[in-house]
Write a protein that holds these residues in place. Structure first.
Motif, PDB file in Angstrom:
ATOM      1  N   TYR A   1       1.293   5.428  -2.430  1.00  0.00           N
ATOM      2  CA  TYR A   1       1.224   6.808  -1.966  1.00  0.00           C
ATOM      3  C   TYR A   1       2.576   7.515  -1.938  1.00  0.00           C
TER       4      TYR A   1
ATOM      5  N   ILE B   1       0.832  -1.211   0.000  1.00  0.00           N
ATOM      6  CA  ILE B   1       0.000   0.000   0.000  1.00  0.00           C
ATOM      7  C   ILE B   1       0.867   1.262   0.000  1.00  0.00           C
TER       8      ILE B   1
ATOM      9  N   HIS C   1      -7.680  -1.842  -0.824  1.00  0.00           N
ATOM     10  CA  HIS C   1      -6.588  -1.882  -1.801  1.00  0.00           C
ATOM     11  C   HIS C   1      -6.392  -3.270  -2.395  1.00  0.00           C
TER      12      HIS C   1
ATOM     13  N   ARG D   1      -3.942   6.415  15.377  1.00  0.00           N
ATOM     14  CA  ARG D   1      -4.398   5.182  15.997  1.00  0.00           C
ATOM     15  C   ARG D   1      -5.034   5.497  17.349  1.00  0.00           C
TER      16      ARG D   1
ATOM     17  N   ALA E   1      -1.413  -3.906  -5.308  1.00  0.00           N
ATOM     18  CA  ALA E   1      -2.588  -3.141  -4.943  1.00  0.00           C
ATOM     19  C   ALA E   1      -3.493  -2.991  -6.163  1.00  0.00           C
TER      20      ALA E   1
ATOM     21  N   VAL F   1       1.940   7.311   6.841  1.00  0.00           N
ATOM     22  CA  VAL F   1       0.525   7.648   7.035  1.00  0.00           C
ATOM     23  C   VAL F   1      -0.362   6.579   6.396  1.00  0.00           C
ATOM     24  N   SER F   2       0.109   5.995   5.295  1.00  0.00           N
ATOM     25  CA  SER F   2      -0.735   5.023   4.594  1.00  0.00           C
ATOM     26  C   SER F   2      -0.559   3.599   5.116  1.00  0.00           C
ATOM     27  N   CYS F   3       0.497   3.335   5.884  1.00  0.00           N
ATOM     28  CA  CYS F   3       0.795   1.951   6.272  1.00  0.00           C
ATOM     29  C   CYS F   3      -0.224   1.414   7.268  1.00  0.00           C
ATOM     30  N   PRO F   4      -0.929   0.324   6.914  1.00  0.00           N
ATOM     31  CA  PRO F   4      -1.923  -0.224   7.843  1.00  0.00           C
ATOM     32  C   PRO F   4      -1.279  -0.938   9.024  1.00  0.00           C
TER      33      PRO F   4
ATOM     34  N   ARG G   1      -0.827   4.825 -13.860  1.00  0.00           N
ATOM     35  CA  ARG G   1      -0.447   6.240 -13.949  1.00  0.00           C
ATOM     36  C   ARG G   1      -0.059   6.634 -15.372  1.00  0.00           C
TER      37      ARG G   1
ATOM     38  N   GLY H   1      -3.907   8.125   9.347  1.00  0.00           N
ATOM     39  CA  GLY H   1      -2.571   7.846   9.869  1.00  0.00           C
ATOM     40  C   GLY H   1      -2.479   7.970  11.377  1.00  0.00           C
TER      41      GLY H   1
ATOM     42  N   ALA I   1      -6.225   4.251  10.816  1.00  0.00           N
ATOM     43  CA  ALA I   1      -4.806   3.937  11.001  1.00  0.00           C
ATOM     44  C   ALA I   1      -4.285   3.276   9.726  1.00  0.00           C
ATOM     45  N   GLY I   2      -3.871   4.071   8.776  1.00  0.00           N
ATOM     46  CA  GLY I   2      -3.369   3.499   7.522  1.00  0.00           C
ATOM     47  C   GLY I   2      -4.496   3.167   6.565  1.00  0.00           C
ATOM     48  N   LYS I   3      -4.111   2.887   5.336  1.00  0.00           N
ATOM     49  CA  LYS I   3      -5.119   2.588   4.310  1.00  0.00           C
ATOM     50  C   LYS I   3      -5.651   1.179   4.517  1.00  0.00           C
TER      51      LYS I   3
END
Lengths: 415, 419
Positions: free
Chosen positions: A25, A21, B39, B273, B246, A71-74, B188, B271, B33-35
């Motif tokens: 980003y 993921i 995905h 928790r 992803a 920020v994106s890391c689950p 992209r 981002g 907390a994160g994506k």
């Protein structure tokens, strides 16, 4: 939870489950296929680096330290920190340029005393070409302007006396940007804080926050400054004052990177380090301060969420505060990196990547049709101003413009 | 910070309930907390891997399944509503509750699905494949897509498949870092001339075919990308097949749903928790604290726990037990560690059904008693095996919408009482 403590490394790279993921980003990966991406450069390569610390990857230098991967890391992996440490360890010797750009407290006074001459010198084409060829500071990038009076000098000379007699105080961490380049922001901060009933103090011996040194890999120098800052912060906190910055990167580096990258234990004071907009909004929300605004104020601005604001998670305070201003039309830009990343964008080898990343943001700004952008970060300001010729304001500057100081002072009975 | 409702978790469940509440005019925040697992989206929202008949008998065959709390009537209604919700967010789904269709897996299998993103290939019945002439197009250097597997899978059902590979100059640059040539990187590049060139090349290969399949690498930033490509591709029908994560449409779905939530006035906090919570005197949850906001608390009347299962860290396996880390809720799980996993990796895996225990209104239990202003939704719930039952998205969406409705209903009642 005992189990986790036993098996976790300092920067928890083994928590990475290879979900990829973060690679979605990463702004650098988007424009530069030579960058292996946060997953490979961070937790993947860390396994090899543990076996052999000499393994270094040239491509690490591309990392912007924007922290969008984190920020994106689950899984909560500190990918950016892992890369920053590896980057610093893999370098042998540092160029004159990196030291110059990272600045030094001892030189600041000298720089200020020759500021007008220095500024015009740095504008000269020939000088810029020289810096480009000899120092690899890209000639297309104008150097920031230096102020002829440092913020700290101004404060001690012209503002300190007025700070007596307040019932409540904060300590202002001005950082090198406000001190050397843009004292106006610091002055506006002091003015607003005074108006809402807070006196402002400075730390006895404020050092550079260290973000520029960390991103140039000058960890030892950064550590020295950081230790003195943490000591000084401790003293302020012990006397009951919070330490407030106007630069999100200063706040981030002191809260997070001192511990995670430099290994300095700041856990006792970390949560007393805050940002101007967060501090003000919290007081306003609790009804502890009141703000009165000019009745005829009008502006349309677009708000840009700086990477380190995203990492801090504090965009909501700046925007909530701005939304209090009647007559302000606020357009939210999609959150993306401007490409500047502090002094990263000054380095010749990065300039083109920096602009390629920024272009996507510039396009969105163009679409909004505004002529003013608001952002908390000073180097985003440099980037957008240079690349687009627009006015870029800190939220504090905008507030100082919109606040009716007389009424605000009356509402808060400040002394 | 004060909100009417706070949702912990920014994945499909958190976003769906957040959109529902924001749409009803509530002040909502999502703390994420994160994506999310969006995905890894296959392109389809599954309700149940077996046909509808089995779903009807669920209360007897699987009494502790979350679907029994939602009930079939609501499940059907929510399936329709989520389709509309996705449409407003900018994604069009095909299919409905009445009539499931088949979706294609990345290795060429067919699985039943109820709702599928428009660009993905679907089949009404397996027999539809008989005699179909299918062209499967791979991209040179791209390793996360398996045209041969798909050809062999569809071939077994009677389709005549041909596999071709194309290369594009725009993709050559990506190959400089071979391991990073992923769907997102390719997507992209898929714009302007590259898109036209691809359409031209694939059209040239498609002669005599009535279906062309490509990897799902279209439209990361631009929702219209695939439609534009399909219009350029004449005359064959063109669809995408899923890739390894992803997933490009999954990334797009995460973005579009997030944007829809923010557009409706929701506050998205990313981002961060949640680390602890505070109770009021009556035992209701009053506020949450997070890492980034530390001593600034997030207060709300109602809270939704949409943290997912092990991947989202809604459940954590320690060496001793399975815990719900935020509230310490009651968890349904085998006590002995050796009973957590099945021996065959593709067989039943007991841990899949582990999760928090809830009452009939989705209030999770703590110490045997329901927490009144907390709702648990999605894969943090006990009782479902998303992999074996193919019910992942169905459980998430139906419980997320149900929790939002419960909150709206309770709020309505509270307001009436106070009048």
């Amino acid at each position: 939870m005992k189990y986790h403590k036993r098996v976790s490394s300092e920067n928890n790279f083994e928590q990475c489950i290879k979900c990829t993921i973060c690679t979605v980003y990463c702004p650098m990966l988007e424009v530069n296929p030579l960058y292996p991406g946060p997953k490979q450069a961070g937790p993947d390569a860390e396994r090899y680096r543990l076996k052999d610390p000499q393994i270094c990857d040239e491509a690490l230098k591309y990392c912007l330290n924007c922290k969008r991967c984190e920020v994106s890391c689950p899984s909560g992996v500190r990918i950016g920190d892992i890369i920053a440490i590896a980057k610093a360890k893999s370098r042998h010797g540092h160029s004159v340029r990196d030291r110059l750009l990272s600045g030094s407290d001892s030189m600041d006074g000298v720089v200020a005393s020759v500021a007008p001459a220095l500024n015009s010198l740095l504008e000269k084409k020939s000088v810029r070409r020289f810096m480009d060829r000899c120092l690899a500071i890209d000639e297309r990038r104008p150097m920031p302007k230096y102020a002829s009076e440092r913020f700290s000098s101004w404060f001690r000379k012209s503002a300190q006396r007025e700070q007596e007699g307040f019932g409540k105080y904060v300590t202002y961490f001005h950082g090198s940007y406000v001190n050397c380049n843009y004292p106006e922001l610091g002055k506006e901060f002091v003015r607003i804080l005074n108006a809402v009933g807070y006196g402002v103090r400075l730390m006895d011996d404020e050092r550079y926050c260290g973000i520029a040194k960390i991103s140039s890999g000058l960890l030892r120098q950064a550590e020295r400054d950081a230790e003195r800052n943490v000591e000084a912060i401790r003293k302020e906190v012990a006397e009951g004052r919070r330490v407030i910055a106007t630069s999100p990167s200063c706040a981030l580096v002191m809260r997070e990177e001192y511990q995670h990258i430099l290994g300095i234990d700041n856990s006792d004071v970390k949560n007393y380090i805050s940002l101007s907009t967060r501090f003000l909004y919290r007081l306003w929300e609790r009804g502890e301060i009141k703000l009165a605004f000019k009745e005829d104020y009008h502006r349309k601005v677009a708000y840009h969420s700086a990477c380190h604001m995203e990492k801090l998670g504090w965009v909501l305070y700046s925007t909530a505060l701005l939304r209090l201003v009647p007559g302000l039309e606020l357009v939210m830009l999609p959150s993306q990196c401007c490409g500047m990343a502090g002094f990263y964008g000054y380095k010749k080898e990065n300039y083109d990547f920096s602009q390629a990343i920024g272009e996507k943001l510039f396009e969105r700004i163009r679409q909004t049709g505004v002529d003013t952008v608001v952002t908390d970060c000073e180097t985003c300001k440099w980037q957008i101003e240079m690349s687009m010729g627009l006015e870029v304001m800190n939220p504090i500057t905008l507030l100082a413009e919109a606040i009716d100081f007389e009424k605000t002072r009356d509402l808060n009975q400040n002394k | 910070m004060r909100y009417e409702a706070i949702i912990i978790g920014g994945g499909l469940g958190g976003l769906v309930s957040g959109i529902r509440l924001a749409q009803a005019g509530r002040r909502v925040a999502i703390i994420s907390a994160g994506k999310s697992a969006l995905h890894f989206c296959s392109g389809s929202l599954e309700l149940w891997s077996k046909w509808r008949e089995e779903l009807l008998g669920l209360s007897e065959s699987h009494p502790s399944h979350p679907y029994n709390i939602v009930g079939l009537e609501r499940l059907e209604r929510y399936t329709k509503e989520v389709k509309e919700m996705f449409r407003r967010a900018g994604m069009s789904l095909v299919g409905d509750f009445e009539k499931p269709h088949y979706r294609l897996t990345p290795i060429g299998g067919l699985k039943p699905a109820w709702l599928t993103l428009e660009e993905y290939v679907t089949f009404g019945a397996k027999s539809d494949l008989e005699g179909r002439r299918v062209l499967i197009v791979g991209l040179e250097g791209y390793l996360d897509f398996y045209p041969e597997f798909i050809a062999s899978g569809l071939g077994r059902l009677g389709a005549e498949c041909r596999v071709e590979k194309v290369s594009l100059p725009e993709l050559e640059r990506l190959r400089e870092s071979a391991a990073e040539m992923r769907a997102v990187g390719i997507a992209r590049q898929m714009q302007g001339e590259a898109l036209e060139r691809l359409a031209e090349k694939v059209s040239g290969l498609a002669e005599g075919c009535d279906l062309v399949l490509l990897p799902a690498v279209f439209g990361l930033a631009d929702e219209e990308c695939f439609r534009r490509f399909a219009r350029m591709m004449k005359p064959a029908e063109v669809r995408v097949a899923p890739t390894v994560s992803a997933s490009v449409p999954g990334v797009r779905a995460q973005r579009l749903l997030s944007e829809e939530f923010v557009r409706l006035g929701g506050q998205l906090i990313q981002g961060d928790r949640v680390v602890s919570y505070q109770l009021d005197r009556s035992g209701r949850i009053e506020s949450l604290s997070t890492i980034n906001h530390a001593d600034i608390l997030f207060r709300a009347d109602d809270f939704i726990l949409a943290t997912g299962s092990f991947f989202g860290r809604g459940l954590v396996a320690t060496s001793e037990n399975i815990v719900e880390p935020i509230f310490g809720l009651d968890v349904v799980a085998a006590e002995a560690r050796e009973e957590w996993c099945g021996e065959k990796i593709l067989g039943e895996q007991p841990f899949q059904r582990f999760g928090v225990r809830v009452d009939g209104r989705l209030h999770p239990l703590k110490g045997g008693r329901p927490v009144e202003n907390l709702y648990a939704v999605g894969s943090v719930l006990a009782g479902a095996d998303a992999v074996k039952e193919g019910c992942g998205a169905g459980v998430v969406i139906s419980t997320a919408l149900m929790a939002a409705d419960e909150i709206l209903e309770q709020n309505g009642k509270r307001k009436e009482e106070s009048l």
